[in-house]
Design a protein around this motif. Structure first.
Motif, PDB file in Angstrom:
ATOM      1  N   THR A  59       0.826  -1.090   0.076  1.00  0.00           N
ATOM      2  CA  THR A  59       0.106   0.149  -0.058  1.00  0.00           C
ATOM      3  C   THR A  59       0.866   1.425  -0.031  1.00  0.00           C
ATOM      4  O   THR A  59       0.595   2.319  -0.855  1.00  0.00           O
ATOM      5  CB  THR A  59      -0.795  -0.020   1.241  1.00  0.00           C
ATOM      6  OG1 THR A  59      -1.644  -1.234   1.232  1.00  0.00           O
ATOM      7  CG2 THR A  59      -1.844   1.074   1.118  1.00  0.00           C
ATOM      8  N   ARG A  60       1.793   1.315   0.890  1.00  0.00           N
ATOM      9  CA  ARG A  60       2.651   2.498   0.752  1.00  0.00           C
ATOM     10  C   ARG A  60       3.274   2.698  -0.481  1.00  0.00           C
ATOM     11  O   ARG A  60       3.282   3.959  -0.890  1.00  0.00           O
ATOM     12  CB  ARG A  60       3.769   2.238   1.786  1.00  0.00           C
ATOM     13  CG  ARG A  60       4.987   2.985   1.919  1.00  0.00           C
ATOM     14  CD  ARG A  60       5.901   2.693   3.030  1.00  0.00           C
ATOM     15  NE  ARG A  60       7.310   2.913   2.699  1.00  0.00           N
ATOM     16  CZ  ARG A  60       8.375   2.858   3.428  1.00  0.00           C
ATOM     17  NH1 ARG A  60       8.367   2.014   4.576  1.00  0.00           N
ATOM     18  NH2 ARG A  60       9.596   3.252   3.421  1.00  0.00           N
ATOM     19  N   GLU A  61       3.797   1.572  -1.167  1.00  0.00           N
ATOM     20  CA  GLU A  61       4.590   1.847  -2.333  1.00  0.00           C
ATOM     21  C   GLU A  61       3.522   2.131  -3.407  1.00  0.00           C
ATOM     22  O   GLU A  61       4.035   3.171  -4.457  1.00  0.00           O
ATOM     23  CB  GLU A  61       5.078   0.509  -2.691  1.00  0.00           C
ATOM     24  CG  GLU A  61       6.420   0.192  -2.340  1.00  0.00           C
ATOM     25  CD  GLU A  61       6.313  -0.273  -0.838  1.00  0.00           C
ATOM     26  OE1 GLU A  61       5.341  -0.690  -0.445  1.00  0.00           O
ATOM     27  OE2 GLU A  61       7.519  -0.469  -0.033  1.00  0.00           O
ATOM     28  N   CYS A  62       2.274   1.773  -3.422  1.00  0.00           N
ATOM     29  CA  CYS A  62       1.310   2.242  -4.293  1.00  0.00           C
ATOM     30  C   CYS A  62       1.104   3.870  -4.139  1.00  0.00           C
ATOM     31  O   CYS A  62       1.102   4.503  -5.163  1.00  0.00           O
ATOM     32  CB  CYS A  62      -0.273   1.480  -3.880  1.00  0.00           C
ATOM     33  SG  CYS A  62      -0.210  -0.049  -4.512  1.00  0.00           S
ATOM     34  N   ARG A  63       0.802   4.300  -2.969  1.00  0.00           N
ATOM     35  CA  ARG A  63       0.728   5.829  -2.788  1.00  0.00           C
ATOM     36  C   ARG A  63       2.037   6.562  -3.260  1.00  0.00           C
ATOM     37  O   ARG A  63       1.945   7.507  -3.920  1.00  0.00           O
ATOM     38  CB  ARG A  63       0.590   6.012  -1.118  1.00  0.00           C
ATOM     39  CG  ARG A  63      -0.848   5.563  -0.805  1.00  0.00           C
ATOM     40  CD  ARG A  63      -2.080   6.225  -1.281  1.00  0.00           C
ATOM     41  NE  ARG A  63      -2.414   5.358  -2.417  1.00  0.00           N
ATOM     42  CZ  ARG A  63      -3.122   4.039  -2.508  1.00  0.00           C
ATOM     43  NH1 ARG A  63      -3.143   3.548  -1.296  1.00  0.00           N
ATOM     44  NH2 ARG A  63      -3.418   3.647  -3.643  1.00  0.00           N
ATOM     45  N   GLU A  64       3.020   6.096  -3.212  1.00  0.00           N
ATOM     46  CA  GLU A  64       4.499   6.748  -3.556  1.00  0.00           C
ATOM     47  C   GLU A  64       4.393   6.921  -4.997  1.00  0.00           C
ATOM     48  O   GLU A  64       4.804   7.971  -5.581  1.00  0.00           O
ATOM     49  CB  GLU A  64       5.657   5.978  -3.148  1.00  0.00           C
ATOM     50  CG  GLU A  64       5.860   6.240  -1.581  1.00  0.00           C
ATOM     51  CD  GLU A  64       6.755   5.623  -0.810  1.00  0.00           C
ATOM     52  OE1 GLU A  64       7.150   5.589   0.273  1.00  0.00           O
ATOM     53  OE2 GLU A  64       7.545   4.311  -1.336  1.00  0.00           O
ATOM     54  N   LEU A  65       4.035   5.778  -5.676  1.00  0.00           N
ATOM     55  CA  LEU A  65       4.045   5.688  -7.144  1.00  0.00           C
ATOM     56  C   LEU A  65       3.010   6.700  -7.642  1.00  0.00           C
ATOM     57  O   LEU A  65       3.305   7.603  -8.701  1.00  0.00           O
ATOM     58  CB  LEU A  65       3.468   4.528  -8.036  1.00  0.00           C
ATOM     59  CG  LEU A  65       4.698   3.145  -7.414  1.00  0.00           C
ATOM     60  CD1 LEU A  65       4.441   2.026  -8.401  1.00  0.00           C
ATOM     61  CD2 LEU A  65       6.018   3.727  -7.819  1.00  0.00           C
ATOM     62  N   GLU A  66       2.108   6.690  -6.954  1.00  0.00           N
ATOM     63  CA  GLU A  66       0.770   7.925  -7.434  1.00  0.00           C
ATOM     64  C   GLU A  66       1.200   9.100  -7.313  1.00  0.00           C
ATOM     65  O   GLU A  66       0.891   9.931  -8.240  1.00  0.00           O
ATOM     66  CB  GLU A  66      -0.562   7.485  -6.771  1.00  0.00           C
ATOM     67  CG  GLU A  66      -1.157   6.169  -6.818  1.00  0.00           C
ATOM     68  CD  GLU A  66      -2.291   5.740  -6.438  1.00  0.00           C
ATOM     69  OE1 GLU A  66      -3.076   4.549  -6.886  1.00  0.00           O
ATOM     70  OE2 GLU A  66      -2.800   6.275  -5.423  1.00  0.00           O
ATOM     71  N   THR A  67       2.066   9.406  -6.066  1.00  0.00           N
ATOM     72  CA  THR A  67       2.309  10.841  -6.103  1.00  0.00           C
ATOM     73  C   THR A  67       3.350  11.205  -6.996  1.00  0.00           C
ATOM     74  O   THR A  67       3.372  12.428  -7.403  1.00  0.00           O
ATOM     75  CB  THR A  67       2.933  10.699  -4.463  1.00  0.00           C
ATOM     76  OG1 THR A  67       1.802  10.160  -3.442  1.00  0.00           O
ATOM     77  CG2 THR A  67       3.370  12.266  -4.244  1.00  0.00           C
TER      78      THR A  67
END
Ligand code: ADP
Ligand code: XUL
Length: 617
Positions: free
Chosen positions: A138-146
């Motif tokens: 989940t953490r990585e997903c948010r980082e990629l989106e940002t």
């Protein structure tokens, strides 16, 4: 000379399956290796192992040992392996395989007298394959989106917002948690390209197929310069973005290109013909799509696939390239104009709470009997325009993908006398239904209304021609005229008949004519679909001139036509949609009642999500 045969493999969650097809696409035989039961020493359940923080994975060596066992079984079954002229593989989507720096050497010349699993132990820099059910990123997903400007921006670029199971966030987490193993990784494959690599065993790690690359959040889809997305690569690997692009390799944009020939190991150990061509592998859902278009697959997960002629990204579902296109390079070679108008796409909706949830409700309320479950549905299902459904149940036993993160069980009842026919009447939440039979109908109706509601939105958003709603129905929702059903639960006629009503669509299945009658084809549409792709690629490989660029659809149509002619008048009393495809269920009188309840169902889904949110506060 004996007639050419074609082989399709399906490396799915719970098993590795193979289908053997004739040159006319008749399915001759199938076999499978089931991970839990055939390879019990890996201790998997449902083909996977579970770790902390939502990790779901399978041992990489299990996949290799399954290959050994599968080919042993094919040989034992007496398959004419020497007559196979083309092979292609399908793999569970998103899941990635990490090759070590020794891989190329080990893959170049395995010893035919020994199985692969004893020889390829050092070919990997990671001992596991993260599974599509993994939710640890989940953490990585948010980082990629940002990094690219938010979820919608990522969806616009790569066909989907960030998803935990998609390969981009998986690689990012691997790099964070195991930096040394990441550094020791020479190449990264998807399951489909990994199996393709194993089929060739020529020392080369084969390229990822473009349709499957769309399930990575890494591949730019929305421009003519399709390629690894630099911003996302940078978000994962920083200054080493170029090195990550190298690890990912070149992408196969032509689904029917010969990427190699069957490895010497297979020739010497199993008697394959060295001329047997290997074609790019693709994802399991794109592969299934090749044997059936506009389809609903009711397997472990429920998956809805809708073809579109336009790139149609959305934050809830996924956009993919069609798996059997002739890539831009090939089209250019031929001197044919290149352009977006040649490209075909499909949208995919994936639901984690599919068959296993239906099975759970069956086990809890219907004594583990599909007959009892079906009887309840048949007794209570809407039978006229006025017989409006009043029960909706949302069973999100696992946190779902659509709606994102939906979790919990929410059941509602609307008083059948409440509201007029055209408004959204109020509903009350209940723990259990007074009439236990509603448990089956309310679950099934809600699942199918979900597919109806969201496939309508895809048709609304895309350029695919949508049919008007049923006559005399005031709501105007685009609908699919026909859907193809596949997967374990498509054996259930009650489910298919309700599907026809809720989707206001004809429901079709593959059928075969044998023993003097038409019977449901019980073959695995994923490995069969990918064998079709091998057949198409082989046709092009054999051809000269214009025919080198013949489309996938045309080859399949020609094969079906030959089959039809060979069948002659036999089975002619049954009207088929196409050769081998039959309508199993058509919308009945309850269809219009369901159509009137789509808005009501949408309001209840929103309410369930709101109640989940309040419960978490
Ligand atoms: P996968 O390919 O994802 O491993 P399958 O397509 O084989 O899965 O589907 C397996 C599921 O099919 C089972 O979980 C089971 O619940 C469901 N299933 C099998 N038979 C029936 C039936 N008669 N009615 C409803 N569901 C069924
Ligand atoms: C699709 C998905 C699954 C896997 C396994 O996005 O995650 O359907 O492909 O079958």
């Amino acid at each position: 000379m004996s007639s050419p045969l074609f082989l399709g493999l399906d490396a799915s969650t719970q098993s590795l399956k193979a289908s053997l097809l004739s040159v006319r696409l008749d399915v001759i035989s199938e076999c499978a290796v089931h991970f839990d039961t055939d390879l019990p020493h890996y201790g998997t359940k449902g083909g996977v192992l579970f770790g902390p923080d939502g990790q779901v994975f399978s041992p990489v060596m299990m996949a290799i040992e399954a290959m050994d066992l599968l080919f042993d079984r094919m040989k034992k079954l007496g398959w004419a392996l020497g007559d196979i002229r083309g092979v292609a593989a399908a793999g569970q989507q998103h899941a990635s395989v990490y090759w070590s720096k020794s891989a190329s050497g080990l893959l170049a010349s395995p010893e035919p007298s020994s199985p692969l699993h004893t020889q390829l132990k050092d070919a990997f820099s990671r001992s596991i394959i993260p599974n599509w059910q993994d939710s640890s990123t989940t953490r990585e997903c948010r980082e990629l989106e940002t990094a690219v400007g938010g979820p919608s921006a990522l969806a616009r670029l790569t066909g989907s917002k960030a998803h935990e199971r998609f390969t981009g966030s998986q690689i990012k987490r691997f790099k964070r948690v195991e930096p040394e193993a990441y550094a020791a990784t020479d190449r990264i494959s998807l399951v489909s390209s990994y199996i393709t690599t194993l089929l060739c065993l020529d020392g080369e790690i084969k390229g990822i197929d473009e349709s499957d690359a769309c399930g990575m959040n890494l591949w730019t889809m929305n421009t003519r310069e399709r390629g690894w997305n630099e911003k996302v690569l940078e978000a994962i690997a920083g200054a080493d973005a170029a090195e990550l692009a190298r690890k990912l390799g070149t992408v196969e944009t032509d689904g029917g290109r010969v990427v190699g020939h069957i490895g010497k190991w297979f020739v010497e150990r199993y008697g394959f013909n060295p001329e047997c061509c290997v074609f790019p592998g693709t994802g399991d859902n794109p592969a299934t799509f090749l044997s059936l278009t506009c389809l609903i697959s009711l397997g472990t997960s429920d998956v809805v696939l809708v073809s579109t002629s336009k790139y149609n990204p959305h934050s809830e579902y996924h956009a993919f390239f069609h798996p059997a296109q002739i890539g831009p390079t090939s089209v250019q070679e031929q001197g044919v104009r290149e352009g977006a108008e040649h490209l075909r796409y499909f949208n995919m909706l994936v639901y984690k709470n599919g068959s296993l949830t239906r099975q759970h409700v069956r086990d809890v309320y219907f004594d583990k009997s599909w007959d009892a479950f079906n009887q309840a549905v048949e007794q209570l299902r809407p039978k006229s325009l006025y017989d409006l459904p009043g029960h909706a149940a949302f069973w999100w036993l696992l946190p779902d993908i659509i709606p994102d993160g939906a979790h919990g069980v929410f059941k509602y009842v609307t008083d059948p006398r409440a509201g007029t026919l055209f408004e959204v009447p109020a509903a009350r939440r209940v723990e259990n239904y007074d009439d236990v039979r509603q448990e089956a109908l309310a679950l099934l109706s809600s699942q199918l209304l979900n597919y109806r509601s969201r496939s309508s939105s895809i048709l609304d958003d895309s350029s695919t021609p949508a049919l008007p709603s049923s006559p005399n129905v005031e709501v105007s929702l685009p609908r699919l005229s026909r859907v193809y059903a596949t997967g374990g639960a498509s054996a259930n006629r009650t489910i298919l008949s309700l599907m026809a009503d809720v989707l206001s669509a004809q429901v079709c299945k593959n059928v075969e004519f044998h023993d003097g009658k038409w019977q449901d084809a019980d073959w695995n549409s994923c490995s069969v679909g990918v064998a079709y792709k091998a057949r198409w690629g082989w046709e092009r490989e054999q051809a000269t001139g214009e025919r080198k660029w013949i489309s996938f659809d045309k080859v399949i149509e020609e094969c079906r036509e030959v089959r039809k002619q060979l069948r002659g008048s036999e089975g002619g009393e049954v009207v088929l949609e196409e050769e081998g495809i039959r309508v199993i269920a058509s919308p009945g009188p309850g269809a219009r009642a369901y159509e009137r309840r789509v808005e009501w169902w949408r309001a209840l889904e929103q309410r369930a999500l709101e109640e989940q949110r309040q419960g978490q506060e």
